[in-house]
Design an enzyme around this catalytic site. Structure first.
Site, PDB file in Angstrom:
ATOM      1  N   ARG A   1      -6.506  10.302  -0.444  1.00 55.28           N
ATOM      2  CA  ARG A   1      -6.259  10.742  -1.820  1.00 55.28           C
ATOM      3  C   ARG A   1      -7.569  10.862  -2.595  1.00 55.28           C
ATOM      4  O   ARG A   1      -7.717  11.726  -3.456  1.00 55.28           O
ATOM      5  CB  ARG A   1      -5.298   9.780  -2.510  1.00 55.28           C
ATOM      6  CG  ARG A   1      -3.857   9.974  -2.067  1.00 55.28           C
ATOM      7  CD  ARG A   1      -2.920   8.925  -2.638  1.00 55.28           C
ATOM      8  NE  ARG A   1      -3.094   7.642  -1.968  1.00 55.28           N
ATOM      9  CZ  ARG A   1      -3.177   6.480  -2.593  1.00 55.28           C
ATOM     10  NH1 ARG A   1      -3.142   6.413  -3.907  1.00 55.28           N
ATOM     11  NH2 ARG A   1      -3.318   5.366  -1.910  1.00 55.28           N
TER      12      ARG A   1
ATOM     13  N   HIS B   1       0.866  -1.176   0.000  1.00 59.14           N
ATOM     14  CA  HIS B   1       0.000   0.000   0.000  1.00 59.14           C
ATOM     15  C   HIS B   1       0.901   1.223   0.000  1.00 59.14           C
ATOM     16  O   HIS B   1       1.841   1.318   0.788  1.00 59.14           O
ATOM     17  CB  HIS B   1      -0.896   0.004   1.238  1.00 59.14           C
ATOM     18  CG  HIS B   1      -2.022   0.985   1.175  1.00 59.14           C
ATOM     19  ND1 HIS B   1      -1.813   2.345   1.198  1.00 59.14           N
ATOM     20  CD2 HIS B   1      -3.367   0.803   1.086  1.00 59.14           C
ATOM     21  CE1 HIS B   1      -2.981   2.960   1.127  1.00 59.14           C
ATOM     22  NE2 HIS B   1      -3.946   2.051   1.063  1.00 59.14           N
TER      23      HIS B   1
END
Length: 626
Positions: A268, A248
């Site tokens: 994000r 990740h």
């Protein structure tokens, strides 16, 4: 020591989203079910899936559909996903989310009162149903309540709430047992007392999650030691494509005590941008050719996308996770990282403090309490962390049955095939629900056709001897030391960027540790003895690491979560190949297996010019199977 014995129709090993969904399906079909939980009930790794659950409900953008979701999943996996699993997932995910809502899940809403959906990397439209940034926790809460509701129903009908479904918490399974080539049960011990337990059951669903603790820096908690992968291997099942590990892109990097803890992708998705120590928004440099038509190559267009998604390309911060993780890794190695070896992630310039605390409450609290950072005012320091394994047990897509082991099923992260070389964020939670349900259905059908398969005394004796063995050795190896050595090997030699010589070195060193691990000794008694637990976890992690390294050296290309510095770029020959791991009792062996051909009706969902980026001319000419 008296052996504790139980008899059930279906045994579910793992109490995360996939395991609980399988258990619900089996119990509602009238079978008696046992749920084995290595940790406390409710503490499954499912809670770490914070950002949302991907399902093409079209609540925020009505252009979304299962066909678009299917295409995104295949693209994200670089066309190595099993087409049937990706198809079933895309088609059934909306029903599983709506079902959760009927069971009491409290999703965030749109202004119209529909389930809200947010953007995530690799998804063309806002698709993730969410509960702030605590979606996995809400899923587990809802599934637990469903289990309790079933127990209450049984209580009203039989007078015993645990007559039909029972949870065995803080219990470790050390062996899956077979008789006459078919599943007969499982053997394990209570973690508190060390007391041994036999479960007789003709069907077992493995739903044990991932392998993160094989690595030094991981978002996984202590339970993620690859138990299900290893149990399946030792029972005669295969693992598929274990080279594909997802790092990740955004884990915490400071302070060291929290290094690796997940920073949800929804940061994000809500507008967070990545910058290096020069203040550059660097992701524009790392857009692969296959994605250039879908991702903005300049800040102005990327920023406009948040206002007008139909007429602008997506920000490159929302590229699939493998691309973002490699980009961050490159920036850090090039000397453009932060003081602590990460990059900056900043959402404070895009949305207000009030909205951040509303949409990302866990992230605000996590950074404020653990790192002394107020994300409503300043940037986070983030870097790649071992998060998810795309590889797993080879299963039949429709039934989740483990190939080669009658009576064994697998669902969730422990199962392979669905995500190909890289999982899209948000696909994990609906994967748990879709294939957890299908594993439950498969187990029910199997039990009704095959019936009981009693465990022999010989199998019990062998399993009991295995548990006692570390206590009977004196002056042997220490499991903590070996685990630390293994993590250093995987971190340094089988990490984000790999090379042939380093993988060969890793395979040799893992074999040496495996040899030494046969002489692990445990001092003290069985009660409250973590060294005792790690002795068995270590054996599982060694099998997983060996499978990963051997699969990685065999795949001579870079694709998704597997990057070979000596073989940069994808090779269309390898797009058609799965690496299949099996265990002969002494070592893991790898063979290549050709993927099934995508049927014409699914092939035709893609633009032919896109497929040319991934497939051979022969595949293109064939146009899918007929």
């Amino acid at each position: 020591m008296t052996l504790e014995r139980h008899t059930y129709d279906v045994l579910v090993i793992g109490a995360g989203g996939a395991g609980l969904r399988a258990a619900v399906e089996a119990r509602e079909s009238g079978l008696r079910v046992a749920i084995i939980c290595k940790s406390l009930f409710g503490k499954a790794h499912t809670v770490m899936a914070e950002g949302g659950a991907a399902a093409s409900m079209g609540n925020v953008n009505d252009k979304d559909s299962w066909m678009v979701h299917f295409r995104d999943t295949m693209r994200g996996g670089k066309f190595l996903s099993h087409f049937r699993m990706a198809e079933l997932h895309a088609k059934e995910a909306p029903d599983r989310i709506w079902e959760l809502e009927t069971w009491g899940a409290l999703f965030d809403r749109t202004k119209e009162g529909k389930i809200s959906q947010r953007n995530f990397g690799g998804h063309e439209y806002p698709r993730l149903a969410h509960v702030g940034d605590r979606t996995g926790l809400e899923l587990i809460r809802t599934m637990q309540q469903k289990i309790v509701a079933l127990q209450q129903k049984d209580g009203r009908e039989t007078g015993d709430m645990e007559s039909g479904i029972k949870v065995f918490a803080e219990l470790t399974i050390t062996d899956i047992l077979k008789e006459n080539g078919k599943i007969s049960g499982a053997y394990g011990y209570w973690r508190e007392s060390g007391g041994e337990v036999l479960f007789e059951a003709p069907a077992i669903v493995i739903a044990t999650g991932g392998v993160g603790k094989t690595f030094k820096i991981t978002s996984n908690s202590w339970e993620g030691t690859g138990d299900g992968h290893a149990l399946a291997l030792k029972a005669g099942a295969n693992l598929v494509d274990m080279e594909f590990l997802q790092f990740h892109p955004t884990g915490m990097v400071w302070p060291p005590s929290v290094r690796g803890i997940l920073v949800t992708e929804s940061v994000r998705g809500e507008g967070g941008v990545l910058t290096n120590n020069l203040g550059e928004r660097f992701m524009f440099k790392y857009i692969p050719d296959v994605f250039k038509d879908k991702y903005a190559d300049n800040e102005a267009e990327a920023d406009r996308w948040y206002i007008d998604q139909d007429n602008n390309r997506r920000p490159p911060e929302l590229l699939p996770r493998d691309e973002v993780a490699r980009a961050i890794n490159t920036e850090v190695k090039s000397g453009r990282g932060t003081e602590h070896g990460g990059v900056f992630l900043d959402v404070s310039k895009r949305i207000s403090a009030e909205i951040i605390k509303k949409r990302l409450p866990s992230m605000w609290h996590q950074f404020y309490e653990l790192a002394g950072v107020d994300i409503t005012k300043e940037a986070m320091e983030v870097g790649p962390t071992c998060h998810y394994v795309m590889g797993g047990v080879e299963v039949e897509p429709d039934t989740a049955a483990a190939v080669g082991v009658p009576g064994l099923f697998a669902a969730g992260e422990v199962a392979g095939g669905m995500h190909g070389s890289n999982r899209l964020g948000g696909n994990s939670l609906t994967d748990l629900l879709v294939f957890g349900r299908r594993a439950g259905i498969g187990a029910v059908d199997y039990v009704k056709k095959n019936g009981a398969n009693p465990v022999s005394q010989a199998a019990i004796t062998t399993a009991a001897t295995k548990i006692q063995a570390p206590f009977d050795r004196e002056g042997g190896e220490n499991s903590y030391s070996l685990h630390a050595e293994l993590q250093e090997i995987t971190h340094n030699l089988v990490g984000i960027i790999r090379t042939g010589p380093e993988l060969k070195e890793a395979i040799t060193k893992i074999a040496e540790i495996r040899k030494r691990s046969t002489n692990v000794s445990v001092s003290g008694g069985r009660k409250f003895n973590p060294g005792f637990h790690l002795a068995f976890d270590l054996d599982n992690m060694l099998l997983v690491a060996e499978s990963t390294a051997k699969s990685a050296i065999n795949r001579e290309e870079s694709r998704g979560g597997h990057t070979r510095d000596d073989f940069p770029g994808m090779n269309d020959k390898w797009r058609k190949i799965n690496n299949i791991s099996s265990f002969d009792g002494s070592q893991v062996n790898i063979r290549e297996q050709v993927l099934p051909t995508i049927p014409k009706e699914l092939f035709d969902l893609f633009d032919i010019h896109e497929l040319e980026k991934y497939m051979t001319p022969e595949e293109i000419a064939k146009g899918g199977s007929n």
